[in-house]
Structure formats: C-alpha cells, structure tokens
Design a protein around this motif. Sequence first.
Motif, PDB file in Angstrom:
ATOM      1  N   HIS A  34     -23.353 -20.972  23.174  1.00 24.95           N
ATOM      2  CA  HIS A  34     -23.116 -21.469  21.822  1.00 24.95           C
ATOM      3  C   HIS A  34     -23.135 -20.282  20.857  1.00 24.95           C
ATOM      4  O   HIS A  34     -24.019 -19.418  20.951  1.00 24.95           O
ATOM      5  CB  HIS A  34     -24.204 -22.481  21.445  1.00 24.95           C
ATOM      6  CG  HIS A  34     -23.989 -23.132  20.129  1.00 24.95           C
ATOM      7  ND1 HIS A  34     -24.270 -22.499  18.951  1.00 24.95           N
ATOM      8  CD2 HIS A  34     -23.512 -24.353  19.809  1.00 24.95           C
ATOM      9  CE1 HIS A  34     -23.987 -23.300  17.940  1.00 24.95           C
ATOM     10  NE2 HIS A  34     -23.524 -24.441  18.452  1.00 24.95           N
ATOM     11  N   PRO A  35     -22.158 -20.211  19.944  1.00 22.53           N
ATOM     12  CA  PRO A  35     -22.081 -19.053  19.049  1.00 22.53           C
ATOM     13  C   PRO A  35     -23.373 -18.745  18.290  1.00 22.53           C
ATOM     14  O   PRO A  35     -23.675 -17.582  18.020  1.00 22.53           O
ATOM     15  CB  PRO A  35     -20.959 -19.437  18.084  1.00 22.53           C
ATOM     16  CG  PRO A  35     -20.099 -20.361  18.866  1.00 22.53           C
ATOM     17  CD  PRO A  35     -21.035 -21.130  19.749  1.00 22.53           C
ATOM     18  N   GLY A  36     -24.152 -19.741  17.985  1.00 16.81           N
ATOM     19  CA  GLY A  36     -25.391 -19.515  17.257  1.00 16.81           C
ATOM     20  C   GLY A  36     -26.503 -18.924  18.104  1.00 16.81           C
ATOM     21  O   GLY A  36     -27.520 -18.474  17.575  1.00 16.81           O
ATOM     22  N   LEU A  37     -26.305 -18.899  19.422  1.00 12.86           N
ATOM     23  CA  LEU A  37     -27.342 -18.399  20.318  1.00 12.86           C
ATOM     24  C   LEU A  37     -26.933 -17.134  21.073  1.00 12.86           C
ATOM     25  O   LEU A  37     -27.623 -16.710  21.989  1.00 12.86           O
ATOM     26  CB  LEU A  37     -27.715 -19.487  21.333  1.00 12.86           C
ATOM     27  CG  LEU A  37     -28.304 -20.756  20.755  1.00 12.86           C
ATOM     28  CD1 LEU A  37     -28.459 -21.812  21.829  1.00 12.86           C
ATOM     29  CD2 LEU A  37     -29.642 -20.460  20.100  1.00 12.86           C
ATOM     30  N   ARG A  38     -25.838 -16.522  20.676  1.00 13.92           N
ATOM     31  CA  ARG A  38     -25.329 -15.374  21.436  1.00 13.92           C
ATOM     32  C   ARG A  38     -26.255 -14.165  21.379  1.00 13.92           C
ATOM     33  O   ARG A  38     -26.454 -13.494  22.386  1.00 13.92           O
ATOM     34  CB  ARG A  38     -23.926 -15.016  20.966  1.00 13.92           C
ATOM     35  CG  ARG A  38     -22.929 -16.037  21.448  1.00 13.92           C
ATOM     36  CD  ARG A  38     -21.524 -15.713  21.075  1.00 13.92           C
ATOM     37  NE  ARG A  38     -20.657 -16.730  21.667  1.00 13.92           N
ATOM     38  CZ  ARG A  38     -19.458 -17.029  21.228  1.00 13.92           C
ATOM     39  NH1 ARG A  38     -18.959 -16.370  20.200  1.00 13.92           N
ATOM     40  NH2 ARG A  38     -18.759 -17.960  21.819  1.00 13.92           N
ATOM     41  N   ALA A  39     -26.834 -13.882  20.231  1.00 11.42           N
ATOM     42  CA  ALA A  39     -27.748 -12.736  20.134  1.00 11.42           C
ATOM     43  C   ALA A  39     -28.981 -12.964  21.001  1.00 11.42           C
ATOM     44  O   ALA A  39     -29.431 -12.054  21.708  1.00 11.42           O
ATOM     45  CB  ALA A  39     -28.146 -12.494  18.682  1.00 11.42           C
ATOM     46  N   THR A  40     -29.502 -14.174  20.965  1.00  9.35           N
ATOM     47  CA  THR A  40     -30.669 -14.501  21.789  1.00  9.35           C
ATOM     48  C   THR A  40     -30.319 -14.410  23.266  1.00  9.35           C
ATOM     49  O   THR A  40     -31.092 -13.882  24.071  1.00  9.35           O
ATOM     50  CB  THR A  40     -31.183 -15.908  21.448  1.00  9.35           C
ATOM     51  OG1 THR A  40     -31.463 -15.965  20.054  1.00  9.35           O
ATOM     52  CG2 THR A  40     -32.410 -16.255  22.244  1.00  9.35           C
ATOM     53  N   SER A  41     -29.149 -14.909  23.632  1.00 10.15           N
ATOM     54  CA  SER A  41     -28.709 -14.864  25.019  1.00 10.15           C
ATOM     55  C   SER A  41     -28.605 -13.431  25.513  1.00 10.15           C
ATOM     56  O   SER A  41     -29.050 -13.107  26.615  1.00 10.15           O
ATOM     57  CB  SER A  41     -27.358 -15.559  25.153  1.00 10.15           C
ATOM     58  OG  SER A  41     -26.770 -15.284  26.390  1.00 10.15           O
ATOM     59  N   TYR A  42     -28.023 -12.576  24.707  1.00  7.40           N
ATOM     60  CA  TYR A  42     -27.870 -11.172  25.112  1.00  7.40           C
ATOM     61  C   TYR A  42     -29.233 -10.501  25.244  1.00  7.40           C
ATOM     62  O   TYR A  42     -29.482  -9.753  26.194  1.00  7.40           O
ATOM     63  CB  TYR A  42     -26.992 -10.415  24.121  1.00  7.40           C
ATOM     64  CG  TYR A  42     -26.765  -8.995  24.539  1.00  7.40           C
ATOM     65  CD1 TYR A  42     -26.019  -8.690  25.670  1.00  7.40           C
ATOM     66  CD2 TYR A  42     -27.342  -7.936  23.847  1.00  7.40           C
ATOM     67  CE1 TYR A  42     -25.825  -7.389  26.084  1.00  7.40           C
ATOM     68  CE2 TYR A  42     -27.150  -6.636  24.247  1.00  7.40           C
ATOM     69  CZ  TYR A  42     -26.387  -6.365  25.364  1.00  7.40           C
ATOM     70  OH  TYR A  42     -26.210  -5.076  25.773  1.00  7.40           O
ATOM     71  N   ALA A  43     -30.128 -10.785  24.319  1.00  8.20           N
ATOM     72  CA  ALA A  43     -31.463 -10.195  24.374  1.00  8.20           C
ATOM     73  C   ALA A  43     -32.196 -10.629  25.640  1.00  8.20           C
ATOM     74  O   ALA A  43     -32.828  -9.799  26.323  1.00  8.20           O
ATOM     75  CB  ALA A  43     -32.262 -10.592  23.138  1.00  8.20           C
TER      76      ALA A  43
END
Length: 114
Positions: free
Chosen positions: A38-47
């Motif tokens: 989900h676009p809103g969770l991409r930074a968290t996913s990458y981290a």
Amino acid sequence: MALYLFRGAVQYVTFLLMGISIMVFISGATSVTQDVIHPGLRATSYAIAVVVQNLLGASMAPIVIGQIYDRTNIKTALAVLPFILMIGALLFYLGSKHYGNDMEKVAKVKLEAA
C-alpha cells in the motif's frame, strides 16, 4: 568451484564475480517491497525489509559460516553457502508466483489528498 577447481588469479576472479552477483537480488527485492505494498506503507515496508536482510543475512551468515568452519574446515564452510543461496533463489521464485495478484490489489488503491 573457486575453492576446489581454481588457484591464483582465476580463483580470485571467481570469488569476485560471486561477490558481485550475490548482490544482484537487492534491486529486485527493493522493487517488490515498493510495488506490492500500500502506498502509505512503502517507507515502513522498506525499513522492515532492510532490517530483516541485515539481521538474517549480514549479521547471521558470518556466525553460521564461522561455526561450520570451526567444526570442519574453510572449504566445507564456504561450500555450504551456494546451497543457502539456492534456497533463497527458490523462495524468491515461489514468491514471484504471487506478484501479479499482489500488483492487482495495489492498483485498486486510490490515494486522496487530505
């Protein structure tokens, strides 16, 4: 191959090529963490992906290979590594079977400015 078949410069080049090719997966793995989330969770996913890669790969591999080396020898320890990499490749392949369905789910997400 480098441990058993080659010596000298050819052995060094073989190790160098393995070291380079072992990192090839990073661009694909990073793309997947951004594409099917989900676009809103991409930074968290990458981290989370970076933390897991470092905790399970970068920090654990030397310990495991070192333990094998302590119990046997360096050739045996380094000969195990390609089989571990094959397991990783198999897992990436199995995961790729779900990529299309996951992309369809993300394509349906609508973003709106608040």
